[in-house]
Design a protein around this motif. Structure first.
Motif, mmCIF file in Angstrom:
data_model
loop_
_atom_site.group_PDB
_atom_site.id
_atom_site.type_symbol
_atom_site.label_atom_id
_atom_site.label_comp_id
_atom_site.label_asym_id
_atom_site.label_seq_id
_atom_site.Cartn_x
_atom_site.Cartn_y
_atom_site.Cartn_z
ATOM 1 N N VAL A 77 50.197 23.044 -53.997
ATOM 2 C CA VAL A 77 51.180 23.957 -54.620
ATOM 3 C C VAL A 77 51.214 23.902 -55.987
ATOM 4 N N LEU A 78 51.107 22.812 -56.568
ATOM 5 C CA LEU A 78 51.110 22.628 -58.076
ATOM 6 C C LEU A 78 49.883 23.284 -58.652
ATOM 7 N N SER A 79 48.684 23.451 -58.149
ATOM 8 C CA SER A 79 47.634 23.991 -58.823
ATOM 9 C C SER A 79 47.792 25.501 -58.595
ATOM 10 N N THR A 80 48.297 26.086 -57.395
ATOM 11 C CA THR A 80 48.479 27.274 -57.380
ATOM 12 C C THR A 80 49.711 27.823 -58.270
ATOM 13 N N LEU A 81 50.666 27.113 -58.471
ATOM 14 C CA LEU A 81 51.646 27.605 -59.430
ATOM 15 C C LEU A 81 51.186 27.436 -60.817
ATOM 16 N N PHE A 82 50.444 26.652 -61.166
ATOM 17 C CA PHE A 82 49.838 26.546 -62.710
ATOM 18 C C PHE A 82 48.907 27.649 -62.973
ATOM 19 N N SER A 83 48.224 28.121 -61.976
ATOM 20 C CA SER A 83 47.323 29.172 -62.212
ATOM 21 C C SER A 83 48.151 30.636 -62.357
ATOM 22 N N GLN A 84 49.257 30.785 -61.596
ATOM 23 C CA GLN A 84 50.142 31.885 -61.489
ATOM 24 C C GLN A 84 50.845 31.989 -63.148
ATOM 25 N N VAL A 85 51.412 30.718 -63.354
ATOM 26 C CA VAL A 85 52.091 30.764 -64.706
ATOM 27 C C VAL A 85 51.060 30.876 -65.881
ATOM 28 N N SER A 86 49.960 30.413 -65.911
ATOM 29 C CA SER A 86 49.174 30.671 -66.775
ATOM 30 C C SER A 86 48.685 32.042 -67.000
ATOM 31 N N SER A 87 48.485 32.778 -66.085
ATOM 32 C CA SER A 87 48.005 34.066 -65.979
ATOM 33 C C SER A 87 49.096 35.129 -66.590
#
Length: 213
Positions: A67-77
């Motif tokens: 979940v942290l990895s997915t949230l990080f990729s969404q925020v970074s984009s």
């Protein structure tokens, strides 16, 4: 926003308007920092499970990491691409790192957990197979007896089984490191906000300017 009127002569007129831009942190707090903090708490809460319940501990920890990895990729984009690390990047990196350390601690605990060959063939619960069963020395070979005596001596020195001791030490170290990084991060973040609020923009030109006649 401030506005000043120019001193002009007919037929000229003019206004000077200055707009100061500031960051609005409410959205980031609700969508980034609070959810990731809750996920980190859930990941760390796996240490409150029984130390021999490896399956449930590792499933919850891995889910939190994903979940942290997915949230990080969404925020970074959705953020501007920069060549330097932003505070939000450091926040996500530290959160993912602590989730990874939690998983590694559970793995080390499971690695040092030695199962007995004689267990109840009809366990009453799903966790009964994890609980060590007392058996007689006759059921062990010589090597297994030596390992058992060595583990018992080590358990006497530590005051508890080695896996349980590693679980306690790992949870303490991870919690201490997380609290230190949490405090340092927010001290730096609030200091930058205070400096931003107190920043005074330099005068680029005189506030009173005359237009040519």
């Amino acid at each position: 926003m401030t506005t000043k009127r120019y001193k002009t002569s007919e037929p000229y007129s003019g206004l000077e308007t200055r707009i100061q831009m500031r960051h609005l942190f409410t959205t980031q707090m609700v969508t980034i920092f609070i959810p990731t903090t809750l996920i980190n708490v859930i990941s760390f809460a796996t240490f409150s499970f029984k130390w021999f319940d490896f399956q449930n501990r590792i499933m919850v920890s891995l889910t939190a990491l994903l979940v942290l990895s997915t949230l990080f990729s969404q925020v970074s984009s959705n953020l501007p691409q920069t060549s330097y690390f932003k505070l939000v990047d450091i926040w996500f990196f530290s959160s993912i790192l602590f989730a990874f350390l939690t998983i590694m601690t559970h793995t080390v605990v499971e690695y040092n957990h030695h199962y007995n060959s004689n267990v109840d063939p009809n366990p009453k619960s799903s966790l009964s197979s994890f609980v060590p069963v007392k058996v007689t020395p006759v059921d062990f070979c010589k090597d297994e007896m030596k390992n058992r005596l060595k583990n018992e001596k080590l358990n006497i020195r530590l005051g508890k089984p080695l896996p349980e001791f590693l679980n306690r030490v790992g949870s303490t170290l991870i919690l201490t490191a997380y609290m230190i990084s949490f405090i340092v991060f927010w001290v730096v973040a609030f200091s930058q906000k205070i400096m931003e609020d107190a920043k005074i923009f330099p005068e680029e030109y005189n506030s009173v300017t005359r237009y040519p006649e």
